[in-house]
Design a protein around this motif. Structure first.
Motif, PDB file in Angstrom:
ATOM      1  N   LEU A1435      41.163 -50.107  79.809  1.00 48.48           N
ATOM      2  CA  LEU A1435      41.548 -50.985  78.705  1.00 48.48           C
ATOM      3  C   LEU A1435      42.786 -51.819  79.017  1.00 48.48           C
ATOM      4  O   LEU A1435      43.151 -52.712  78.255  1.00 48.48           O
ATOM      5  CB  LEU A1435      41.809 -50.139  77.440  1.00 48.48           C
ATOM      6  N   ILE A1436      43.458 -51.518  80.125  1.00 47.96           N
ATOM      7  CA  ILE A1436      44.708 -52.209  80.458  1.00 47.96           C
ATOM      8  C   ILE A1436      44.393 -53.524  81.169  1.00 47.96           C
ATOM      9  O   ILE A1436      43.578 -53.564  82.094  1.00 47.96           O
ATOM     10  CB  ILE A1436      45.603 -51.308  81.325  1.00 47.96           C
ATOM     11  N   ASP A1437      45.073 -54.584  80.743  1.00 42.55           N
ATOM     12  CA  ASP A1437      44.790 -55.924  81.280  1.00 42.55           C
ATOM     13  C   ASP A1437      45.763 -56.350  82.381  1.00 42.55           C
ATOM     14  O   ASP A1437      45.375 -57.014  83.338  1.00 42.55           O
ATOM     15  CB  ASP A1437      44.859 -56.970  80.150  1.00 42.55           C
ATOM     16  N   LYS A1438      47.016 -56.029  82.245  1.00 46.36           N
ATOM     17  CA  LYS A1438      48.047 -56.631  83.103  1.00 46.36           C
ATOM     18  C   LYS A1438      48.081 -55.982  84.484  1.00 46.36           C
ATOM     19  O   LYS A1438      48.190 -54.754  84.595  1.00 46.36           O
ATOM     20  CB  LYS A1438      49.420 -56.510  82.446  1.00 46.36           C
ATOM     21  N   PRO A1439      48.038 -56.798  85.544  1.00 42.02           N
ATOM     22  CA  PRO A1439      48.078 -56.244  86.910  1.00 42.02           C
ATOM     23  C   PRO A1439      49.363 -55.454  87.194  1.00 42.02           C
ATOM     24  O   PRO A1439      49.333 -54.495  87.950  1.00 42.02           O
ATOM     25  CB  PRO A1439      47.989 -57.485  87.806  1.00 42.02           C
ATOM     26  N   VAL A1459      39.634 -48.001  86.563  1.00 44.61           N
ATOM     27  CA  VAL A1459      40.095 -49.337  86.148  1.00 44.61           C
ATOM     28  C   VAL A1459      38.905 -50.142  85.655  1.00 44.61           C
ATOM     29  O   VAL A1459      37.751 -49.817  85.945  1.00 44.61           O
ATOM     30  CB  VAL A1459      40.791 -50.080  87.313  1.00 44.61           C
ATOM     31  N   GLY A1460      39.207 -51.233  84.928  1.00 39.76           N
ATOM     32  CA  GLY A1460      38.147 -52.070  84.381  1.00 39.76           C
ATOM     33  C   GLY A1460      37.478 -52.929  85.427  1.00 39.76           C
ATOM     34  O   GLY A1460      36.313 -53.293  85.277  1.00 39.76           O
ATOM     35  N   SER A1461      38.205 -53.273  86.496  1.00 40.02           N
ATOM     36  CA  SER A1461      37.634 -54.085  87.562  1.00 40.02           C
ATOM     37  C   SER A1461      38.392 -53.804  88.848  1.00 40.02           C
ATOM     38  O   SER A1461      39.624 -53.802  88.854  1.00 40.02           O
ATOM     39  CB  SER A1461      37.719 -55.576  87.215  1.00 40.02           C
ATOM     40  N   LEU A1462      37.653 -53.597  89.926  1.00 39.48           N
ATOM     41  CA  LEU A1462      38.290 -53.326  91.216  1.00 39.48           C
ATOM     42  C   LEU A1462      38.914 -54.588  91.823  1.00 39.48           C
ATOM     43  O   LEU A1462      39.644 -54.501  92.801  1.00 39.48           O
ATOM     44  CB  LEU A1462      37.267 -52.730  92.191  1.00 39.48           C
ATOM     45  N   HIS A1463      38.623 -55.762  91.235  1.00 39.75           N
ATOM     46  CA  HIS A1463      39.235 -56.997  91.746  1.00 39.75           C
ATOM     47  C   HIS A1463      40.740 -57.001  91.535  1.00 39.75           C
ATOM     48  O   HIS A1463      41.458 -57.783  92.164  1.00 39.75           O
ATOM     49  CB  HIS A1463      38.612 -58.213  91.053  1.00 39.75           C
ATOM     50  N   CYS A1464      41.220 -56.147  90.641  1.00 41.54           N
ATOM     51  CA  CYS A1464      42.664 -56.160  90.353  1.00 41.54           C
ATOM     52  C   CYS A1464      43.489 -55.804  91.587  1.00 41.54           C
ATOM     53  O   CYS A1464      44.654 -56.206  91.698  1.00 41.54           O
ATOM     54  CB  CYS A1464      42.981 -55.189  89.211  1.00 41.54           C
ATOM     55  N   VAL A1465      42.908 -55.036  92.541  1.00 42.02           N
ATOM     56  CA  VAL A1465      43.694 -54.605  93.700  1.00 42.02           C
ATOM     57  C   VAL A1465      44.052 -55.784  94.610  1.00 42.02           C
ATOM     58  O   VAL A1465      44.957 -55.673  95.441  1.00 42.02           O
ATOM     59  CB  VAL A1465      42.938 -53.520  94.512  1.00 42.02           C
ATOM     60  N   LYS A1466      43.371 -56.918  94.441  1.00 42.55           N
ATOM     61  CA  LYS A1466      43.670 -58.090  95.264  1.00 42.55           C
ATOM     62  C   LYS A1466      44.781 -58.932  94.658  1.00 42.55           C
ATOM     63  O   LYS A1466      45.276 -59.870  95.289  1.00 42.55           O
ATOM     64  CB  LYS A1466      42.413 -58.944  95.441  1.00 42.55           C
ATOM     65  N   ASP A1467      45.140 -58.606  93.435  1.00 45.75           N
ATOM     66  CA  ASP A1467      46.190 -59.377  92.763  1.00 45.75           C
ATOM     67  C   ASP A1467      47.544 -59.089  93.407  1.00 45.75           C
ATOM     68  O   ASP A1467      47.890 -57.935  93.666  1.00 45.75           O
ATOM     69  CB  ASP A1467      46.221 -59.009  91.270  1.00 45.75           C
ATOM     70  N   LYS A1468      48.350 -60.138  93.658  1.00 46.88           N
ATOM     71  CA  LYS A1468      49.653 -59.960  94.317  1.00 46.88           C
ATOM     72  C   LYS A1468      50.609 -59.143  93.471  1.00 46.88           C
ATOM     73  O   LYS A1468      51.409 -58.361  93.989  1.00 46.88           O
ATOM     74  CB  LYS A1468      50.267 -61.322  94.641  1.00 46.88           C
ATOM     75  N   VAL A1484      38.006 -46.056  90.703  1.00 45.38           N
ATOM     76  CA  VAL A1484      36.633 -46.146  90.193  1.00 45.38           C
ATOM     77  C   VAL A1484      36.587 -47.245  89.149  1.00 45.38           C
ATOM     78  O   VAL A1484      37.505 -47.355  88.327  1.00 45.38           O
ATOM     79  CB  VAL A1484      36.184 -44.801  89.584  1.00 45.38           C
ATOM     80  N   GLU A1485      35.556 -48.065  89.199  1.00 52.10           N
ATOM     81  CA  GLU A1485      35.409 -49.155  88.232  1.00 52.10           C
ATOM     82  C   GLU A1485      34.525 -48.720  87.081  1.00 52.10           C
ATOM     83  O   GLU A1485      33.379 -48.326  87.281  1.00 52.10           O
ATOM     84  CB  GLU A1485      34.816 -50.383  88.915  1.00 52.10           C
ATOM     85  N   VAL A1486      35.054 -48.748  85.881  1.00 54.69           N
ATOM     86  CA  VAL A1486      34.283 -48.528  84.653  1.00 54.69           C
ATOM     87  C   VAL A1486      34.716 -49.613  83.675  1.00 54.69           C
ATOM     88  O   VAL A1486      35.869 -49.629  83.228  1.00 54.69           O
ATOM     89  CB  VAL A1486      34.554 -47.134  84.047  1.00 54.69           C
ATOM     90  N   LYS A1487      33.803 -50.484  83.338  1.00 55.76           N
ATOM     91  CA  LYS A1487      34.149 -51.573  82.431  1.00 55.76           C
ATOM     92  C   LYS A1487      34.285 -51.034  81.004  1.00 55.76           C
ATOM     93  O   LYS A1487      33.668 -50.028  80.645  1.00 55.76           O
ATOM     94  CB  LYS A1487      33.090 -52.670  82.497  1.00 55.76           C
ATOM     95  N   PRO A1488      35.099 -51.707  80.166  1.00 54.43           N
ATOM     96  CA  PRO A1488      35.328 -51.203  78.798  1.00 54.43           C
ATOM     97  C   PRO A1488      34.056 -50.907  78.005  1.00 54.43           C
ATOM     98  O   PRO A1488      33.999 -49.874  77.324  1.00 54.43           O
ATOM     99  CB  PRO A1488      36.157 -52.329  78.162  1.00 54.43           C
ATOM    100  N   PRO A1489      32.987 -51.744  78.071  1.00 56.82           N
ATOM    101  CA  PRO A1489      31.770 -51.389  77.297  1.00 56.82           C
ATOM    102  C   PRO A1489      31.096 -50.092  77.784  1.00 56.82           C
ATOM    103  O   PRO A1489      30.314 -49.501  77.049  1.00 56.82           O
ATOM    104  CB  PRO A1489      30.864 -52.603  77.516  1.00 56.82           C
TER     105      PRO A1489
END
Length: 1586
Positions: A1435-1439, A1459-1468, A1484-1489
């Motif tokens: 549910l957390i949004d901020k990188p 986490v909601g998306s594994l793409h967050c690990v690429k964020d600086k 592990v990626e589990v989307k909020p829905p």
């Protein structure tokens, strides 16, 4: 319990009077009064159920009147247990509250409304009286108690009076003379207790309060907003309609609806935007939020009535059920922004600002482009940002507002215009907002200034034509409403000058611009002042409607500009003004009221100027006689400027094809003046004021005519003017001779005329010298008679006659004339009238009684002396000028006969020239003069001292030292006087630091030598406060030590060696400026970079007073020295040793110092100077200092200093290879490559990461050299070294190690820099400081070296510039960092006892790791323990929060992070916070829905689902015991855990809080729970193991 106690009391006695009487006796303790309260409430309940009242009403009345009312009024005792005169606050409040509740019961038991009304009347009288606060509190409690018992109809007038009184107290009307504290307490008490009680009464009371709040005559200043909001928030529920009552009209009496009142919303807006205290702003937000909530619940449309002046814009507040969702979204975002702004932290606020953009998008209709929401709501947000104490937030708000029109076009609104002229301009007055952005170069301009310019241009272009004029006028008038600093007024003026041409301003606007010009004169920054004047003139030319102003108005406006700062002839601004006058010449307004000969009747420029000159030259009608005062210079300046403007305008018209026409036009303009001047010599009866005005105009024409920034030889107008003036020389000179010598100047006001005549005479001399001096010309014929007549007058005055005013004035005039002649002859030797032999003139000057005070004259007519009130400052000023002129004459004499000055007085028995041949007496007189003369008149005394001191320093040292001291006291007292300080400082430096003085003082090493050193350091100390002082000293000294660019005097430099500290201090000079000083320097550099486009740069002389020029002067001087010259060589070697000693002292003064600190800068400058000196060092000298240089390389230093030290070591070893063994001795090794390889291999295993990186770079370079040279003894190491280097080159992953390896190899010092090819001044002083991260203050551009012409260029100028690609590089992001003095000792564990040490969570001797292993296997191999905790952060949004959680989970050994998306690990931002934790923790990626399914699955696996949330059934974290298999669900940053997921939780855990803030950051909350889980598991395992 209270009920049981009441029953027990009543069971003891059924007579309530007995019980009540017993309770009313004794001390009024809180317990007694509370017992009385609940007993009365029990009796009230019984009476309500129909019990027999009996004597109860009478008893209630007795209790109320005899006990409770006196107690509440403060007249009855004190609560028990209180020893002080008044009870403590808490205890007292408890007594009063209980007494008030008891009184309410008494009023109800009394059997009728009479008691309540009587008590209310009595309490109202108390409230209106000026009583102590305690009585006020009692009155409020009585009214709050009995108010609900009053009848709305019968007691309506009483209720209304109570409400009005309560409102007056709440709004601060009670006790105006009281201090703020009691008044605020009273207001809070009334709002908190009485107003809510009155609100329950409804009807008259509520209407009275509401009517008072919105009354038209109600005061509405900023101080009234807080009390109003206090009242409104107390009555919020009564002033807003209740949801659910619309369908039932009888459910509630119709009351006021605050939503429909404009004054209510204006008060709310004032609280949101302008309130200073947070509580007032919170009340405003609460009222807004309640109004929105009520509107949404009611579902009915409503709108606030607009005031008549608001026009057809949207209502301040409106609601439509059809647009409920859009309205709710708008107001939710709005309130969120206002709440976020309370944080005052820019990193918290910045992410919310995009929502402000969305507010604007929602507020403007896409269809018709009109405002849907009143724009004043948006302005409240900006006002709040502007009022913030955080200047960064203010700047962010200003920039955000200025950027509005870059992306969107907003409809016009009066609110926007008012906001710009009000709060925005108030915010723009803060100078700090105009600072550069990080990474911007010095002089690149202010980003905010550029945005302001773009905004103003766009906004004004979009304004309706009928609004544009009034807006611009008010904008300019606002610029005059306060004392602006130089920087804001400059950028506001620049923005105005950029507005496209339009006819917007009339005479009123022109006057407003003139007022702004006068405001700019206040600032001390001359260049900024001049630039602002240029922009304001351009504004006038762009915006003034010429049909509404006359040429007379324009000329008066132009006089507000200072020609010496902005409007100089020959500048681009002058040309632009001429072109503007040419284009609009026939359009200027005519003054129909003027006569046919009036000046302003015609709009033609030529006719206007011709009439202007004619009217000026006419004899003034107001002349009163020969003793009138000299006219003011204003008119002369105006006429001279308009004449030259008109001539240049005419020159533009003819396009240089008809030069004779220019001559004719100028002749036509000046004919009246020239005719008058030609009659000066023959017309003895010409009115005095006419002659004054003609001579003033003549001077102003000559001064204004001079072209700025170009040669006057090519200026036809200037040549013509000079020819015209020279044709009148004879007439003028005869007139001046007569006036000065024939006793015609006899009053104090005539002394100003004398000054005017001498200025004219000096100008005429300059003109004749310029065209070629010829004996027999008119000036030649005047000088000698003038000199002789002046001497004769002075001799006659000494004959003992009575000093009348006329005689004394003539004496002053004669001395002034003599001084002028001496100055003219001194500056222009061709005027020399006599031979070098001493004649009568010289003998007379030499025999003057120096410092003779002129006796104040006796006069029979007192009025004739006191006429001086307007033109002179009194007799003291006249005497000072007389003494000053004496010393001017003496200075001329000493310069002419300096060879006759004896070293001591005894050598000349009968002196022909006493003042010259008796120097000691003359120097003593000079000291006396310094005590008599004002500071602005001491210059000629300093000039005499310059000649005398070198002659007397050996024989009369103490007298010379006294002269140094006296002169320095004068200079130090002048440091705040801008106009005369610099000329006096220059003269002071020239006589104290004269080469002869320095040489003699160094030779005898006496008092003078040490006094000079002392003054030298005082000057350096003063320069830290007044920029440019040291520049004067070092420039003069270096110039005096230089004979020619290629030859520095050996004798002068040998004396300079004794003062090498001066050059040393110059080489390391430079202060760390305060932020405001740096800002001023930045803006000045920005203006300078505009070049000739800004006229101020052309007109104002660049004084080269920046601190940089001190070092530039010293470095250029050192560059001129010749290493083959022995005196030069000794000087440089002495300086080098002093520099190294200074470096050692600085290093010892602070072992650790910050980047760009003063220590860092000084060390940097030391090594820069040593690099400059290096080519002049020979082997013998280097042998003496090489150890110190090597030692400096091992000291902890900042990166830039490392580069310089390493660079000079490389240069030494390259030029003198014989020092290589000494270099390797520093490392205790012998053979070069082998030594290097062994050392580097050891450093490759160092604990310090930076050292390992450097070692790897060095290993790579050394190994490449070994392979190139085919060194066979290293063959055995080939496989090891090459595999290691390959491993580094090909390391996997995106971690910091790989990046750092690449970055360090690309670093300029290792990749591009060449120590031999890059050796030049540009690299030393500009490129290397820039690339190594030094602050811009330390970058000295090579252009400054070439523009500083006081010291000439040396023969090898080409080595100033860099010829390699190094100058094209940009600074990298890699910087050297040190730990302690010797990082090589970092392996010693004892060195780490008191410093931070990172935890290494795996065992030693780690085997080779397969980076592709599963996380658990990798963790096990590394000795890392894994728990059974799952953290769900979907549910957390901020990188940033996710990155921090990832790091926390890895540190405490969590099983997995969801986490909601594994793409967050690429964020600086994620990577910056996680520091590679994602490589060691399963994600592990589990989307909020998908969370519900995931949680149910984990429940089936035996996990307990734990939520971090505050609910009605949540458990305290300190009381909760975590199961081993725990799943921790974290909520969203803003919304928390959604309701549908709360149902999935097994338990909710909340963190106990002690503060006021309602929640923690989600990362912090998660970290606390993760640590508590870990702590409990560690304790469990510890118990199990034991």
């Amino acid at each position: 319990m209270e009920w049981v106690l009441a029953e027990a009391l009543l069971s003891q006695s059924r007579d309530p009077r007995v019980l009540l009487g017993a309770l009313c006796r004794g001390e009024a303790s809180a317990e007694r009064v509370e017992t009385l309260r609940f007993l009365l409430q029990r009796l009230e309940d019984e009476a309500a159920r129909g019990g027999d009242a009996g004597a109860l009403p009478e008893a209630a009345r007795e209790v109320a009147a005899g006990y409770l009312v006196p107690l509440l009024r403060g007249l009855r005792g004190r609560p028990a247990g209180c020893s002080e005169p008044g009870p403590p606050g808490r205890q007292r409040r408890r007594v009063l509250r209980a007494a008030g509740a008891a009184l309410r019961s008494c009023a109800r038991l009394a059997g009728g409304p009479q008691l309540a009304a009587a008590l209310a009347e009595e309490a109202l009288r108390d409230l209106l009286a000026v009583w102590p606060a305690s009585s006020l509190e009692g009155a409020v409690e009585v009214l709050a108690a009995v108010g609900p018992c009053l009848r709305p109809c019968e007691d309506g007038p009483l209720l209304q009076r109570v409400a009005e009184a309560a409102l007056a107290v709440a709004l601060g009307g009670h006790g105006d003379g009281d201090e703020a504290g009691p008044a605020e307490d009273a207001a809070a008490l009334v709002a908190g207790r009485l107003l809510p009680a009155l609100g329950q009464c409804g009807g008259a009371a509520l209407r009275a309060v509401w009517g008072g709040l919105v009354a038209p005559g109600m005061p509405s200043g900023p101080g009234r907003v807080g009390p109003k909001l206090l009242v409104l928030s107390a009555l919020a529920e009564k002033l807003l309609p209740e949801p659910g009552t619309d369908g039932d009209p009888g459910a509630r009496e119709a009351g006021p609806d605050a939503r429909c009142c404009g004054r209510f919303w204006r008060t709310v807006q004032a609280g949101l935007g302008r309130a200073e205290d947070a509580l007032t702003r919170k009340r405003a937000r609460y009222l807004l939020q309640r109004a929105v909530e009520v509107s949404a619940e009611l579902g009915a449309d409503c709108a606030c009535a607009c005031a008549p002046q608001e026009g057809n814009g949207p209502s301040l507040f409106w609601w439509s059920d059809k647009k409920k969702d859009e309205l709710l979204k708008f107001w939710e975002n709005y309130i969120l922004i206002m709440e976020t702004l309370e944080g005052n932290q820019i990193h918290v606020i910045k992410p919310v600002l995009p929502k402000l953009n969305s507010l604007f998008e929602c507020a403007v209709s896409e269809g018709n482009g009109c405002w849907l929401f009143h724009p004043s709501w948006h302005m409240c947000i900006y006002k709040r940002m502007f009022e913030s104490e955080n200047k960064i937030l203010t700047k962010e708000g200003v920039i955000h507002f200025l950027e509005l029109y870059e992306t969107k076009v907003l409809p016009f609104s009066p609110e926007l215009s008012e906001f710009i002229i009000g709060p925005l301009m108030d915010a723009l007055s803060e100078s700090s907002l105009y600072s550069r952005s990080p990474g911007q170069l010095i002089g690149s301009g202010s980003p905010l200034g550029l945005k302001l310019q773009k905004f103003l241009v766009t906004f004004i272009s979009l304004l309706p034509e009928e609004i544009k004029s009034s807006f611009l006028l008010r904008f300019i008038q606002k610029m005059t409403s306060r004392h602006w600093c130089a920087i804001p007024i400059l950028f506001l003026s620049k923005a105005l000058a950029s507005v496209p041409r339009c006819k917007a301003l009339g005479i009123e606007g022109l006057l407003a611009l003139r007022d702004v010009l006068q405001c700019t004169m206040i600032t001390h920054q001359i260049l900024l002042r001049g630039a602002a004047q240029c922009y304001l003139l351009q504004t006038a030319m762009n915006l003034v409607d010429v049909e509404k102003v006359s040429l007379s108005d324009i000329s008066t406006f132009l006089m507000s500009l200072r020609q010496e700062e902005s409007l100089g002839r020959g500048t681009s601004l002058w040309t632009e003004l001429c072109d503007w006058l040419r284009v609009n010449e026939g359009c200027f307004r005519r003054l129909s009221t003027c006569s046919s000969t009036g000046l302003s009747e015609t709009a033609s420029l030529n006719a206007y100027v011709r009439n202007l000159v004619q009217e000026y030259v006419k004899s003034p009608a107001w002349e009163t006689g020969e003793n009138c005062f000299m006219p003011d210079w204003f008119e002369a300046r105006l006429v001279a400027m308009m004449v030259l403007l008109a001539v240049d305008v005419e020159g533009m018209k003819i396009q240089y094809s008809e030069k004779r026409r220019t001559q004719n036009v100028l002749r036509i303009f000046l004919d009246p003046l020239l005719d008058a001047l030609m009659k000066f010599g023959t017309n003895a009866y010409m009115p005095l004021l006419k002659t004054d005005r003609c001579l003033q105009l003549l001077l102003k024409l000559l001064h204004t005519c001079l072209l700025k920034g170009s040669s006057t030889q090519d200026d036809e107008v200037c040549t013509l003017l000079q020819n015209f003036v020279m044709s009148t020389t004879e007439s003028i000179s005869e007139f001046i001779l007569r006036r000065l010598t024939m006793n015609e100047l006899s009053s104090v006001s005539d002394l100003d005329r004398c000054h005017l005549y001498l200025m004219v005479l000096t100008e005429l001399i300059n003109l004749h010298v310029k065209v070629g001096w010829k004996r027999g010309n008119p000036i030649w014929r005047v000088i000698s008679p003038l000199k002789n007549a002046s001497i004769r007058h002075l001799q006659e005055m000494d004959s003992g006659q009575e000093p009348t005013l006329g005689r004394q004035v003539q004496r002053v005039v004669s001395m002034a004339a003599l001084a002028m002649v001496c100055e003219a002859i001194d500056q222009k030797p061709e005027l020399q009238l006599d031979s070098l032999d001493a004649g009568p003139t010289e003998r007379f000057l030499s025999s003057l009684q120096l410092n003779q005070t002129l006796q104040k004259p006796h006069t029979e007519e007192p009025s004739s002396f006191f006429e001086e009130s307007s033109s002179s400052q009194g007799w003291g000023k006249i005497v000072a000028q007389y003494i000053h002129d004496q010393w001017v004459c003496l200075s001329f004499l000493l310069k002419k006969y300096h060879t006759l000055i004896p070293p001591s007085e005894g050598e000349v028995l009968e002196p022909v020239l006493p003042a010259v041949q008796m120097p000691i007496r003359t120097l003593q007189s000079a000291l006396e003069a310094l005590t008599v003369l004002p500071s602005d008149q001491v210059l000629p005394v300093f000039q005499c001292m310059k000649i005398l001191v070198p002659k007397l320093l050996t024989s009369s040292e103490s007298l010379c030292v006294e002269s140094f001291d006296m002169a320095w006291k004068i200079i130090s007292s002048l440091s705040n006087t801008q106009l005369i300080f610099w000329s006096n400082l220059k003269a002071f430096v020239q006589f104290v630091f004269d080469t002869k003085v320095l040489t003699i003082a160094a030779k005898i090493k006496g008092q003078a030598y040490f006094k000079i050193k002392e003054i030298m350091y005082k000057i350096i100390e003063m320069s830290a406060l007044k920029t440019g002082v040291f520049n004067t000293l070092i420039s003069y000294c270096c110039q005096s030590w230089i004979v020619s660019p290629s030859n520095v005097s050996q004798e002068s430099l040998s004396s300079a060696k004794n003062y090498s500290e001066l050059v040393l201090e110059a080489c390391i000079f430079g202060t760390v400026f305060r932020r405001d000083q740096r800002l001023i320097q930045d803006v000045q550099t920005f203006v300078e970079n505009l070049g000739r486009d800004c006229a101020a740069n052309v007109v104002i002389e660049n004084t080269k007073r920046e601190d940089h020029y001190v070092r530039i002067c010293a470095v250029k001087f050192l560059c001129l020295l010749d290493g083959s010259n022995m005196s030069h060589k000794l000087f440089m070697e002495d300086l080098a040793i002093k520099l190294l000693d200074k470096d050692e002292v600085v290093s010892k003064s602070r072992t650790r110092y910050y980047v760009n600190s003063q220590q860092h800068r000084v060390k940097n400058r030391i090594w820069q100077t040593l690099l400059v000196l290096f080519p002049r060092f020979d082997q013998n000298f280097l042998n003496r200092i090489i150890d110190k240089i090597f030692q400096a390389g091992f000291i902890n230093n900042q990166a830039s200093i490392k580069y310089f030290i390493e660079w000079i070591i490389i240069l030494i070893l390259h030029k003198f290879p014989q020092f290589l063994p000494k270099f390797w001795d520093c490392f205790s090794y012998k053979l070069i490559l082998k030594q290097a390889l062994i050392i580097v291999l050891q450093w490759c295993f160092n604990h310090n990461f930076s050292i390992r990186l450097y070692a790897l770079v060095a290993l790579k370079k050394i190994w490449n050299m070994c392979k190139t040279m085919h060194v066979e003894e290293f063959d055995a190491l080939t496989s090891v070294i090459e595999s290691s280097l390959n491993q580094v080159e090909n390391m996997h992953g995106a971690g910091n190690a790989k990046k750092n390896w690449q970055r360090i190899q690309e670093h300029f010092f290792f990749a591009t820099f060449h120590p031999l090819k890059d050796y030049c001044l540009e690299t030393i002083f500009y490129i290397l400081p820039r690339l190594s991260g030094l602050v811009e203050d330390e970058w000295i551009a090579i252009g400054k070296f070439t523009s500083f012409t006081d010291i000439p260029l040396d023969a090898g100028f080409q080595w100033y510039l860099s010829s390699t690609q190094l100058c094209e590089l940009e600074p990298g992001d890699w910087a050297q960092q040190d730990r302690g003095f010797n990082s090589g000792e970092a392996d010693d564990q004892s060195e780490w006892t008191d410093v931070q040490k990172k935890i290494i969570p795996w065992k030693n001797n780690v085997p080779d790791l397969d980076l592709e292993l599963a996380f658990q296997d990798r963790a096990a191999k590394l000795g890392k323990s894994i728990s059974r905790l799952i953290v769900v952060a979907s549910l957390i949004d901020k990188p940033t929060n996710l990155g921090g959680l990832c790091r926390t989970c890895e540190v405490f050994g969590a099983l997995v992070l969801v986490v909601g998306s594994l793409h967050c690990v690429k964020d600086k931002q994620f990577q910056h916070l996680s520091v590679s934790a994602e490589q060691w923790l399963p994600l592990v990626e589990v989307k909020p829905p998908q969370l519900i399914d995931y949680l149910q699955q984990k429940k089936a696996e035996g996990y307990t689902i734990i939520g971090v949330e505050q609910t009605a059934k949540s458990l305290d974290l300190t009381q909760y015991c975590f199961p081993e298999k725990s799943l921790l669900l974290l909520g969203n940053e803003r919304e928390g855990i959604p309701a549908n997921l709360i149902q999935q939780l097994d338990v909710c855990v909340e963190i106990p809080q002690q503060g006021i803030i309602r929640s923690l950051n989600v990362h912090v909350s998660g970290a606390l729970l993760i640590w508590e889980y870990t702590r409990q598991q560690l304790l469990k395992h510890g118990d199990t193991e034991s």
